[in-house]
Design a protein around this motif. Structure first.
Motif, short mmCIF file in Angstrom:
data_model
loop_
_atom_site.label_atom_id
_atom_site.label_comp_id
_atom_site.label_asym_id
_atom_site.label_seq_id
_atom_site.Cartn_x
_atom_site.Cartn_y
_atom_site.Cartn_z
N THR A 37 0.86 -1.18 0.00
CA THR A 37 0.00 0.00 0.00
C THR A 37 0.90 1.23 0.00
OG1 THR A 37 -1.72 -1.16 1.24
CG2 THR A 37 -1.82 1.24 1.21
N GLY A 38 0.63 2.16 -0.91
CA GLY A 38 1.44 3.36 -1.02
C GLY A 38 0.59 4.61 -1.07
N LEU A 39 1.17 5.71 -0.61
CA LEU A 39 0.50 7.00 -0.57
C LEU A 39 1.56 8.08 -0.77
CD1 LEU A 39 -2.09 8.69 0.30
CD2 LEU A 39 -1.13 8.63 2.60
N GLY A 40 1.22 9.10 -1.56
CA GLY A 40 2.19 10.17 -1.73
C GLY A 40 1.67 11.35 -2.52
N PRO A 41 2.43 12.46 -2.45
CA PRO A 41 2.07 13.67 -3.18
C PRO A 41 2.49 13.58 -4.64
CG PRO A 41 4.07 14.04 -1.94
CD PRO A 41 3.61 12.65 -1.60
N PRO A 155 13.07 0.36 0.36
CA PRO A 155 11.89 -0.51 0.49
C PRO A 155 10.59 0.26 0.74
CG PRO A 155 13.70 -1.36 1.82
CD PRO A 155 14.12 0.00 1.32
N ASN A 156 10.71 1.48 1.25
CA ASN A 156 9.52 2.23 1.65
C ASN A 156 9.27 3.50 0.87
OD1 ASN A 156 8.88 0.44 3.83
ND2 ASN A 156 10.66 1.30 4.88
N MET A 157 10.06 3.74 -0.19
CA MET A 157 9.93 5.00 -0.90
C MET A 157 10.24 4.82 -2.38
SD MET A 157 11.67 8.66 0.13
CE MET A 157 12.22 7.92 1.61
N ALA A 158 9.43 5.46 -3.22
CA ALA A 158 9.63 5.38 -4.67
C ALA A 158 9.30 6.73 -5.31
CB ALA A 158 8.73 4.30 -5.28
N VAL A 159 9.93 6.99 -6.44
CA VAL A 159 9.53 8.11 -7.28
C VAL A 159 8.62 7.55 -8.35
CG1 VAL A 159 11.52 9.58 -6.84
CG2 VAL A 159 11.60 7.95 -8.70
N GLN A 160 7.67 8.34 -8.79
CA GLN A 160 6.70 7.87 -9.78
C GLN A 160 6.51 8.92 -10.86
OE1 GLN A 160 2.99 6.08 -8.42
NE2 GLN A 160 1.85 7.27 -9.92
N ALA A 161 6.36 8.45 -12.09
CA ALA A 161 6.01 9.32 -13.21
C ALA A 161 4.98 8.58 -14.05
CB ALA A 161 7.24 9.65 -14.05
N ASP A 162 3.97 9.29 -14.50
CA ASP A 162 3.00 8.68 -15.42
C ASP A 162 2.48 9.71 -16.39
OD1 ASP A 162 0.33 9.71 -14.33
OD2 ASP A 162 1.06 8.64 -12.57
N VAL A 163 2.07 9.23 -17.55
CA VAL A 163 1.51 10.08 -18.60
C VAL A 163 0.14 9.54 -18.98
CG1 VAL A 163 3.75 10.78 -19.54
CG2 VAL A 163 2.62 8.75 -20.45
N GLY A 164 -0.71 10.44 -19.48
CA GLY A 164 -2.03 10.00 -19.91
C GLY A 164 -3.08 11.03 -19.64
N ALA A 168 -3.79 15.63 -15.23
CA ALA A 168 -2.67 16.25 -15.91
C ALA A 168 -2.11 15.31 -16.97
CB ALA A 168 -1.57 16.62 -14.91
N THR A 169 -1.36 15.86 -17.91
CA THR A 169 -0.74 15.06 -18.95
C THR A 169 0.45 14.27 -18.41
OG1 THR A 169 -1.39 16.75 -20.52
CG2 THR A 169 0.25 15.18 -21.27
N LEU A 170 1.25 14.89 -17.54
CA LEU A 170 2.40 14.25 -16.90
C LEU A 170 2.30 14.49 -15.41
CD1 LEU A 170 5.28 12.96 -16.84
CD2 LEU A 170 6.17 15.27 -17.19
N SER A 171 2.37 13.42 -14.63
CA SER A 171 2.35 13.54 -13.17
C SER A 171 3.64 12.95 -12.61
CB SER A 171 1.16 12.79 -12.57
OG SER A 171 -0.05 13.41 -12.93
N LEU A 172 4.23 13.67 -11.66
CA LEU A 172 5.46 13.24 -10.98
C LEU A 172 5.20 13.23 -9.50
CD1 LEU A 172 7.86 15.62 -12.91
CD2 LEU A 172 7.46 13.19 -13.40
N GLY A 173 5.67 12.18 -8.81
CA GLY A 173 5.39 12.11 -7.38
C GLY A 173 6.38 11.30 -6.61
N LEU A 174 6.20 11.32 -5.30
CA LEU A 174 7.00 10.55 -4.35
C LEU A 174 6.01 9.70 -3.59
CD1 LEU A 174 9.90 10.26 -3.32
CD2 LEU A 174 9.41 12.07 -1.68
N ILE A 175 6.19 8.37 -3.64
CA ILE A 175 5.23 7.45 -3.03
C ILE A 175 5.89 6.76 -1.84
CG2 ILE A 175 3.74 5.44 -3.43
CD1 ILE A 175 2.98 7.95 -5.08
N PHE A 176 5.18 6.74 -0.71
CA PHE A 176 5.67 6.14 0.52
C PHE A 176 4.85 4.89 0.84
CE2 PHE A 176 6.43 10.69 0.74
CZ PHE A 176 7.80 10.70 0.99
N LYS A 177 5.53 3.82 1.21
CA LYS A 177 4.83 2.61 1.64
C LYS A 177 4.24 2.86 3.02
CE LYS A 177 5.50 -2.31 2.34
NZ LYS A 177 6.47 -3.41 2.32
N ILE A 178 2.96 2.51 3.18
CA ILE A 178 2.31 2.70 4.48
C ILE A 178 1.84 1.36 5.02
CG2 ILE A 178 1.66 5.08 4.13
CD1 ILE A 178 -1.13 4.15 3.37
#
Length: 178
Positions: A37-41, A155-164, A168-178
């Protein structure tokens, strides 16, 4: 609840989860596996309807393995974003604010390198629209279609990028495992 109160609540929840995740991070990624399970801005760039920047958050839970579908993993996600824009001058001024709330099913491609997590997703959202001035717009449903990847640098943190399509057209974020 006002947009500012909603965003403040979201920021407080993200801060609490990130503090715990940062304290537990020890390096090396375990990746997206069932039960994760992950959550982030997130920050959205290339906005829709003339917006330049969207801010928000993402939540996702890995539901189960999909052995009959290339051994991928099914995830369920929730997105909440906010963006606004204005146009005109003086008496011909109008401003729009949008709060899209989306739900998506995401297919995560299982790789041997668990630090990388590529995914595609489809979903449906509801966009709450507020207008002031001479403009008009209405709230309504929208389609979510995206492709992206996460890179777990702990193990508890990831960077994320997605398009579509979505907030927004491009989203960038930091995801934390909760």
């Amino acid at each position: 609840m006002s947009y500012r109160k909603t965003l403040s609540l979201l920021a407080a929840l993200l801060a609490m989860s990130s503090t715990d995740s940062l304290a537990q991070a020890k390096g090396g990624g375990t990746g997206f596996t069932p039960g994760y399970t992950g959550l982030g801005p997130v920050i959205g760039l290339g906005g829709i309807n003339g917006a330049n920047l969207a801010i928000g958050g993402r939540f996702e839970h890995a539901i189960k393995d999909l052995p009959s579908m290339g051994n991928g993993i099914l995830g369920f996600g929730i997105d909440v974003n906010y963006y606004s824009y204005s146009t005109g001058v003086l008496s011909n001024h109008a401003s729009w604010s949008y709060m899209p709330i989306g739900f998506s099913a995401n297919y995560h491609i299982r790789l041997d390198d668990r630090e990388w997590d590529p995914f595609v997703g489809l979903g449906l959202g509801y966009e709450i629209v507020s207008v002031s001035g001479f403009g008009s717009a209405s709230s309504g449903l929208y389609l979510i279609a995206r492709a992206g990847a996460r890179y777990f640098f702990s193990p508890n943190m990831a960077v994320q990028a997605d398009v579509g399509a979505g907030a927004a057209t491009l989203s960038l974020g930091l995801i934390f495992k909760i």
